[in-house]
Design an enzyme around this catalytic site. Structure first.
Site, PDB file in Angstrom:
ATOM      1  N   ASN A   9       0.880  -1.171   0.000  1.00 33.96           N
ATOM      2  CA  ASN A   9       0.000   0.000   0.000  1.00 33.96           C
ATOM      3  C   ASN A   9       0.914   1.216   0.000  1.00 33.96           C
ATOM      4  O   ASN A   9       1.490   1.554   1.024  1.00 33.96           O
ATOM      5  CB  ASN A   9      -0.894  -0.009   1.246  1.00 33.96           C
ATOM      6  CG  ASN A   9      -1.711   1.273   1.381  1.00 33.96           C
ATOM      7  OD1 ASN A   9      -1.749   2.093   0.457  1.00 33.96           O
ATOM      8  ND2 ASN A   9      -2.347   1.447   2.532  1.00 33.96           N
ATOM      9  N   TRP A  10       1.033   1.832  -1.163  1.00 35.09           N
ATOM     10  CA  TRP A  10       1.980   2.957  -1.284  1.00 35.09           C
ATOM     11  C   TRP A  10       1.478   4.213  -0.581  1.00 35.09           C
ATOM     12  O   TRP A  10       2.224   5.147  -0.383  1.00 35.09           O
ATOM     13  CB  TRP A  10       2.232   3.251  -2.762  1.00 35.09           C
ATOM     14  CG  TRP A  10       3.083   2.229  -3.470  1.00 35.09           C
ATOM     15  CD1 TRP A  10       3.499   1.009  -2.999  1.00 35.09           C
ATOM     16  CD2 TRP A  10       3.626   2.341  -4.800  1.00 35.09           C
ATOM     17  NE1 TRP A  10       4.267   0.375  -3.948  1.00 35.09           N
ATOM     18  CE2 TRP A  10       4.360   1.164  -5.066  1.00 35.09           C
ATOM     19  CE3 TRP A  10       3.558   3.333  -5.789  1.00 35.09           C
ATOM     20  CZ2 TRP A  10       5.021   0.952  -6.278  1.00 35.09           C
ATOM     21  CZ3 TRP A  10       4.209   3.119  -7.001  1.00 35.09           C
ATOM     22  CH2 TRP A  10       4.932   1.939  -7.234  1.00 35.09           C
ATOM     23  N   LYS A  11       0.171   4.247  -0.267  1.00 30.65           N
ATOM     24  CA  LYS A  11      -0.426   5.455   0.336  1.00 30.65           C
ATOM     25  C   LYS A  11      -0.147   6.657  -0.574  1.00 30.65           C
ATOM     26  O   LYS A  11      -0.111   6.488  -1.794  1.00 30.65           O
ATOM     27  CB  LYS A  11       0.095   5.637   1.766  1.00 30.65           C
ATOM     28  CG  LYS A  11      -0.074   4.348   2.595  1.00 30.65           C
ATOM     29  CD  LYS A  11       0.153   4.514   4.054  1.00 30.65           C
ATOM     30  CE  LYS A  11      -0.068   3.171   4.757  1.00 30.65           C
ATOM     31  NZ  LYS A  11       0.069   3.255   6.206  1.00 30.65           N
ATOM     32  N   HIS A  94      -9.375   1.525   4.755  1.00 31.51           N
ATOM     33  CA  HIS A  94      -8.112   1.654   5.500  1.00 31.51           C
ATOM     34  C   HIS A  94      -8.316   2.570   6.704  1.00 31.51           C
ATOM     35  O   HIS A  94      -9.092   3.528   6.638  1.00 31.51           O
ATOM     36  CB  HIS A  94      -7.018   2.212   4.579  1.00 31.51           C
ATOM     37  CG  HIS A  94      -5.659   2.102   5.183  1.00 31.51           C
ATOM     38  ND1 HIS A  94      -5.185   3.029   6.080  1.00 31.51           N
ATOM     39  CD2 HIS A  94      -4.701   1.156   5.057  1.00 31.51           C
ATOM     40  CE1 HIS A  94      -3.976   2.651   6.470  1.00 31.51           C
ATOM     41  NE2 HIS A  94      -3.661   1.523   5.862  1.00 31.51           N
ATOM     42  N   GLU A  96      -6.614   4.880   7.828  1.00 37.31           N
ATOM     43  CA  GLU A  96      -6.357   6.306   7.571  1.00 37.31           C
ATOM     44  C   GLU A  96      -7.576   6.970   6.949  1.00 37.31           C
ATOM     45  O   GLU A  96      -7.845   8.150   7.192  1.00 37.31           O
ATOM     46  CB  GLU A  96      -5.109   6.456   6.681  1.00 37.31           C
ATOM     47  CG  GLU A  96      -3.842   6.177   7.489  1.00 37.31           C
ATOM     48  CD  GLU A  96      -2.715   5.545   6.690  1.00 37.31           C
ATOM     49  OE1 GLU A  96      -2.734   5.598   5.446  1.00 37.31           O
ATOM     50  OE2 GLU A  96      -1.810   4.977   7.338  1.00 37.31           O
ATOM     51  N   GLU A 166      -5.371  -4.768  10.453  1.00 36.76           N
ATOM     52  CA  GLU A 166      -4.341  -3.769  10.708  1.00 36.76           C
ATOM     53  C   GLU A 166      -4.630  -3.051  12.022  1.00 36.76           C
ATOM     54  O   GLU A 166      -5.449  -2.124  12.059  1.00 36.76           O
ATOM     55  CB  GLU A 166      -4.308  -2.735   9.572  1.00 36.76           C
ATOM     56  CG  GLU A 166      -3.990  -3.312   8.224  1.00 36.76           C
ATOM     57  CD  GLU A 166      -3.344  -2.279   7.302  1.00 36.76           C
ATOM     58  OE1 GLU A 166      -2.269  -2.582   6.781  1.00 36.76           O
ATOM     59  OE2 GLU A 166      -3.894  -1.176   7.139  1.00 36.76           O
ATOM     60  N   GLY A 172       2.731   2.313  10.809  1.00 35.11           N
ATOM     61  CA  GLY A 172       3.711   3.384  10.661  1.00 35.11           C
ATOM     62  C   GLY A 172       4.429   3.741  11.953  1.00 35.11           C
ATOM     63  O   GLY A 172       5.118   4.752  12.033  1.00 35.11           O
ATOM     64  N   SER A 213       3.542  -2.145  10.255  1.00 31.64           N
ATOM     65  CA  SER A 213       4.997  -2.246  10.468  1.00 31.64           C
ATOM     66  C   SER A 213       5.546  -3.636  10.130  1.00 31.64           C
ATOM     67  O   SER A 213       6.462  -4.118  10.771  1.00 31.64           O
ATOM     68  CB  SER A 213       5.365  -1.856  11.903  1.00 31.64           C
ATOM     69  OG  SER A 213       4.981  -0.509  12.152  1.00 31.64           O
ATOM     70  N   GLY A 234       2.962  -1.091   4.238  1.00 31.89           N
ATOM     71  CA  GLY A 234       3.065   0.338   3.954  1.00 31.89           C
ATOM     72  C   GLY A 234       4.499   0.729   3.664  1.00 31.89           C
ATOM     73  O   GLY A 234       5.022   0.533   2.571  1.00 31.89           O
ATOM     74  N   GLY A 235       5.176   1.265   4.679  1.00 30.35           N
ATOM     75  CA  GLY A 235       6.528   1.807   4.515  1.00 30.35           C
ATOM     76  C   GLY A 235       7.489   0.894   3.766  1.00 30.35           C
ATOM     77  O   GLY A 235       8.209   1.345   2.858  1.00 30.35           O
TER      78      GLY A 235
HETATM   79  P1  13P Z   1       3.173   0.380   7.687  1.00 32.30           P
HETATM   80  O1  13P Z   1       3.654  -0.909   7.073  1.00 32.30           O
HETATM   81  O2  13P Z   1       3.919   1.581   7.183  1.00 32.30           O
HETATM   82  O3  13P Z   1       3.059   0.301   9.169  1.00 32.30           O
HETATM   83  O4  13P Z   1       1.674   0.590   7.131  1.00 32.30           O
HETATM   84  C1  13P Z   1       0.779  -0.447   7.229  1.00 32.30           C
HETATM   85  C2  13P Z   1      -0.428  -0.090   6.456  1.00 32.30           C
HETATM   86  O5  13P Z   1      -1.172   0.806   6.826  1.00 32.30           O
HETATM   87  C3  13P Z   1      -0.697  -0.816   5.222  1.00 32.30           C
HETATM   88  O6  13P Z   1      -1.967  -0.538   4.740  1.00 32.30           O
END
Ligand code: 13P
Length: 249
Positions: A9-11, A94, A96, A166, A172, A213, A234-235
């Protein structure tokens, strides 16, 4: 058997130039992956990403989709628009979006229906906040989010749906749920699916990822757990080498 699925997930990261650079590095690194590999990219990068990954084992995903087929929804993107670009998966709900953009269990359900109606495969995100965890509400929250997300969704669609557990406090932050904890919490979601549908549906049809994470260091331990069918990353999905190491866990 549930085939593992690892999705990035590149966000809100990467321009088209960054997309080309990242995917050019990633393609050879993951070509022999046993897991299904997906990259969920910002809308503006979908066309470029789709061109680059054509003929590879990487699948294309988006990060959201609107619930209406079309109409006066300034700034929104419909399922037809994603399908036209070759999108296969779409992240829905998600944390967020729940936290910053007013996403509710009801809008999640509406988006899931709209996605399925056009042949997109939803990756439905659920997970508790730190406050909810500390308040002993993990099960309540997950049962509610899962039940609402799957309202009026037919059993025949379950193979086309992925759930991502999640925990919001792990996103994050560098804090991961322990593998055992992630496993046990995902078991709650699977039990919920068994209650909503059937035991076989929960055991054999629906895949449940862990997200929060997840990185090259902890991926193998998480993926070794029987309930965990993959990851939503994510990251670590923003670096080709890191993501490839997660994919190959
Ligand atoms: P991180 O891997 O950066 O913690 O993000 C997880 C995430 O929200 C994937 O959708």
């Amino acid at each position: 058997m549930r085939q593992p699925i690892i999705a990035g997930n590149w966000k809100m990261n990467n321009t088209i130039a960054g997309t080309k650079a990242l995917l050019t590095d990633l393609i050879p690194l993951v070509k022999d992956a046993k897991a299904e590999v997906v990259v969920c990219v910002p809308y503006t990068n979908i066309a470029a990403a789709g061109e680059l990954i054509k003929g590879t084992n990487i699948k294309l995903g988006a990060e959201n989709v609107h619930w209406a087929e079309k109409g006066a929804f300034t700034g929104e993107i419909s399922a037809d628009m994603l399908v036209e670009l070759g999108v296969e998966y779409v992240i829905i709900g998600h944390s967020e979006r729940r936290q910053y953009f007013g996403e509710t269990d009801q809008t999640v359900n509406a988006r899931v229906k709209a996605a399925l109606a056009k042949g997109l495969k939803p990756i439905i995100c659920v997970g508790e906040t730190l406050e909810e965890r500390e308040g002993g509400l993990v099960k309540d929250v997950l049962v509610r989010q899962t039940t609402e997300a799957f309202k009026d969704i037919d059993k025949s669609q379950l193979e086309n749906i992925v759930i991502a557990y999640e925990p919001v406090w792990a996103i994050g932050t560098g804090k991961t749920a322990t593998a055992q904890d992630a496993n046990d919490t995902i078991a709650i979601i699977r039990d919920t699916m068994a209650n909503l549908y059937c035991k076989d549906c929960a055991e054999n049809k629906v895949r449940i990822q862990y997200g929060g994470s997840m990185n090259p260091k902890n991926a193998s331990e998480l993926m070794a757990m029987p309930q965990i069918d993959g990851g939503l990353i994510g990251g670590a999905s923003l670096k080709a080498v890191d993501f490839s190491q997660v994919v190959k866990y």
